[in-house]
Design a protein around this motif. Structure first.
Motif, PDB file in Angstrom:
ATOM      1  N   UNK A  32       8.460 -11.053  -2.432  1.00 59.59           N
ATOM      2  CA  UNK A  32       7.738 -10.754  -3.680  1.00 59.59           C
ATOM      3  C   UNK A  32       7.146  -9.350  -3.648  1.00 59.59           C
ATOM      4  N   UNK A  33       7.158  -8.688  -4.807  1.00 62.10           N
ATOM      5  CA  UNK A  33       6.649  -7.318  -4.882  1.00 62.10           C
ATOM      6  C   UNK A  33       5.173  -7.265  -4.504  1.00 62.10           C
ATOM      7  N   UNK A  34       4.418  -8.339  -4.777  1.00 56.35           N
ATOM      8  CA  UNK A  34       3.001  -8.356  -4.416  1.00 56.35           C
ATOM      9  C   UNK A  34       2.820  -8.316  -2.900  1.00 56.35           C
ATOM     10  N   UNK A  35       3.665  -9.036  -2.181  1.00 59.05           N
ATOM     11  CA  UNK A  35       3.577  -9.050  -0.717  1.00 59.05           C
ATOM     12  C   UNK A  35       3.942  -7.678  -0.149  1.00 59.05           C
ATOM     13  N   UNK A  36       4.979  -7.052  -0.719  1.00 57.46           N
ATOM     14  CA  UNK A  36       5.393  -5.726  -0.259  1.00 57.46           C
ATOM     15  C   UNK A  36       4.276  -4.712  -0.462  1.00 57.46           C
ATOM     16  N   UNK A  37       3.622  -4.768  -1.624  1.00 55.29           N
ATOM     17  CA  UNK A  37       2.517  -3.849  -1.895  1.00 55.29           C
ATOM     18  C   UNK A  37       1.314  -4.156  -1.000  1.00 55.29           C
ATOM     19  N   UNK A  38       1.067  -5.433  -0.737  1.00 55.70           N
ATOM     20  CA  UNK A  38      -0.053  -5.793   0.125  1.00 55.70           C
ATOM     21  C   UNK A  38       0.154  -5.237   1.533  1.00 55.70           C
ATOM     22  N   UNK A  39       1.355  -5.412   2.061  1.00 54.13           N
ATOM     23  CA  UNK A  39       1.651  -4.909   3.403  1.00 54.13           C
ATOM     24  C   UNK A  39       1.535  -3.391   3.455  1.00 54.13           C
ATOM     25  N   UNK A  40       2.074  -2.716   2.439  1.00 48.03           N
ATOM     26  CA  UNK A  40       1.995  -1.255   2.400  1.00 48.03           C
ATOM     27  C   UNK A  40       0.551  -0.788   2.250  1.00 48.03           C
ATOM     28  N   UNK A  41      -0.254  -1.518   1.483  1.00 46.41           N
ATOM     29  CA  UNK A  41      -1.663  -1.157   1.274  1.00 46.41           C
ATOM     30  C   UNK A  41      -2.475  -1.322   2.559  1.00 46.41           C
ATOM     31  N   UNK A  42      -2.260  -2.434   3.258  1.00 45.92           N
ATOM     32  CA  UNK A  42      -2.948  -2.655   4.539  1.00 45.92           C
ATOM     33  C   UNK A  42      -2.570  -1.555   5.530  1.00 45.92           C
ATOM     34  N   UNK A  43      -1.295  -1.218   5.563  1.00 50.89           N
ATOM     35  CA  UNK A  43      -0.827  -0.151   6.448  1.00 50.89           C
ATOM     36  C   UNK A  43      -1.479   1.187   6.077  1.00 50.89           C
ATOM     37  N   UNK A  44      -1.577   1.479   4.770  1.00 50.77           N
ATOM     38  CA  UNK A  44      -2.166   2.743   4.317  1.00 50.77           C
ATOM     39  C   UNK A  44      -3.640   2.829   4.709  1.00 50.77           C
ATOM     40  N   UNK A  45      -4.373   1.735   4.561  1.00 50.66           N
ATOM     41  CA  UNK A  45      -5.792   1.726   4.936  1.00 50.66           C
ATOM     42  C   UNK A  45      -5.937   1.918   6.440  1.00 50.66           C
ATOM     43  N   UNK A  46      -5.105   1.232   7.219  1.00 56.07           N
ATOM     44  CA  UNK A  46      -5.164   1.361   8.675  1.00 56.07           C
ATOM     45  C   UNK A  46      -4.768   2.761   9.130  1.00 56.07           C
ATOM     46  N   UNK A  47      -3.839   3.380   8.388  1.00 60.55           N
ATOM     47  CA  UNK A  47      -3.342   4.711   8.751  1.00 60.55           C
ATOM     48  C   UNK A  47      -4.377   5.801   8.522  1.00 60.55           C
ATOM     49  N   UNK A  48      -5.245   5.609   7.547  1.00 61.01           N
ATOM     50  CA  UNK A  48      -6.189   6.653   7.134  1.00 61.01           C
ATOM     51  C   UNK A  48      -7.336   6.781   8.134  1.00 61.01           C
ATOM     52  N   UNK A  49      -7.007   7.247   9.326  1.00 57.40           N
ATOM     53  CA  UNK A  49      -8.029   7.421  10.349  1.00 57.40           C
ATOM     54  C   UNK A  49      -8.926   8.610  10.055  1.00 57.40           C
TER      55      UNK A  49
END
Length: 424
Positions: A32-49
């Motif tokens: 689902x597109x919602x799951x793909x966006x959720x995973x990408x969003x979590x990754x983006x937040x974690x990446x923003x050190x």
């Protein structure tokens, strides 16, 4: 270089999860597109050190709840309530029957495309056109046994004709203002590129219409139930705000539905509630996309794209191609053609002045390529709205989007062949 690529990596995570896995599985519903966006969003937040977690979440939330995102969500809510209320009242069926009565089967595809082009040109918004015509197109498809995805794509394609060309379109205003040229001048240049594309697609739809079967059953006409759609179209064409237009349409479906006995007050409220709930996934995707793209922008992802594409420009053709690539890539990242034009407009003006480009041609390139890109984005507002109203996955619509494909081709040829000569 590494920092720029890293800033853009959340977008790569989303594309990999949603598109690549869907292609491999042969089923885009698998992820689902919602799951793909959720995973990408979590990754983006974690990446923003480099800053506290709370600050990163605040940045994401700022993008998710920006003024533009919230306005879009309001439109989605009202559109869902109107579409569901109209369907429960019988407005969609009545409009479909009227369309089938007016147009012969072989002209349905071409007629719907022409209607979408005219309405979008008049009201200057692709979203408004999609909201008004997608339910009708889906109903016509069901009555004639035609592909719902294809009928929906006809509307989506036609809606970008006006989004690109209209005098009152946000993209037109943004393109002309950033390039310091008149609306009428940009319209003339754009016409040379857009009109051939629209004509080719119109002829294709006429030829394809020969395969459309006559409806198996046309119900008796109920003109009064068509009124909500007619009022929505007319008021939108007259320039009324899209939110006001949809609110008026909701009220009309209620009044006419109650008087006609289609439902009682509780039934009307229930129908609207179902429509709003049906927009839930669309609203979630909109907010997560806004937050994700804000984190990408904050980390310099957009600036990296701009620098990468402009460092080796030489010659007029290369300059025009760089502007086209620039606005297209930023549009992929922002999923909003107006924002993409505003983001790169200043850079495009700098490139144009440096290489002696006609600012009217630059404005046309910005607008045309942004609309071409936006028209093919499965996570763009237009595709998500059309898919939601037609009950489809956005990827099901994509193969039938003939107009955006042809528009992109004619726009590219206009650069490569230095066309139109007068503005090149």
């Amino acid at each position: 270089m590494k920092k720029g690529l890293l800033a853009l990596s959340p977008l790569a995570v989303f594309i990999t999860l949603y598109l690549v896995s869907g292609i491999v599985a042969g089923d885009f519903y698998r992820v689902p597109v919602t799951v793909a966006f959720m995973a990408a969003s979590v990754y983006a937040v974690a990446l923003s050190g480099g800053m506290p977690l709370k600050s990163r979440i605040n940045t994401f939330s700022r993008g998710a709840a920006s003024e533009q995102m919230m306005l879009m969500i309001w439109i989605f809510v009202l559109a869902g309530a109107f579409a569901s209320g109209a369907k429960a009242m019988g407005s969609i069926d009545a409009t479909v029957n009227l369309t089938l009565w007016l147009l012969p089967p072989q002209m349905l595809l071409a007629g719907l495309f022409l209607a979408a082009c005219f309405i979008s040109l008049s009201i200057g918004t692709s979203v408004g056109t999609i909201v008004a015509l997608t339910p009708v197109a889906a109903g016509v498809a069901a009555q004639t046994g035609t592909s719902v995805a294809m009928m929906t794509a006809v509307i989506v394609g036609g809606s970008f004709f006006g989004d690109n060309l209209s005098f009152i379109s946000d993209t037109t205003i943004a393109a002309t203002q950033t390039q310091d040229c008149k609306l009428s001048d940009k319209f003339r240049v754009n016409s040379f590129i857009v009109m051939p594309a629209a004509l080719v697609v119109f002829v294709v739809y006429i030829l394809m219409g020969a395969e459309v079967k006559a409806p198996t059953e046309v119900l008796p006409l109920e003109p009064v139930k068509v009124i909500p759609y007619l009022v929505v179209l007319v008021t939108a064409i007259c320039g009324m705000n899209v939110m006001a237009v949809l609110t008026l349409g909701i009220l009309l479906t209620g009044v006419i539905g109650l008087l006609a006995g289609s439902y009682d007050g509780i039934g009307w409220l229930g129908a609207m509630g179902e429509g709003i709930a049906g927009m839930g996934e669309l609203i979630i995707v909109t907010m997560m996309a806004g937050g994700l793209l804000e984190l990408i922008r904050e980390r310099g992802g957009i600036d990296f794209i701009i620098r990468l594409l402009t460092r080796n420009v030489n010659g007029k053709r290369g300059a025009e191609l760089s502007i086209a690539a620039l606005v297209s890539l930023v549009n992929v990242c922002t999923a909003n053609n107006t924002v993409a034009i505003l983001t790169v407009g200043g850079i495009a003006k700098h490139i144009g002045d440096r290489f002696g480009l006609d600012n009217r041609k630059c404005a046309s390139i910005l607008d045309t390529f942004s609309c071409f890109t936006q028209g093919l984005l499965p996570y763009g507002a237009q595709m998500l709205m059309a898919a939601g109203l037609a009950g489809l996955n956005p990827m099901a619509i994509l193969p039938y989007l003939y107009y955006p494909f042809v528009l992109g081709l004619t726009a590219l040829l206009a650069i490569l062949l230095r066309y139109p000569r007068r503005y090149s």
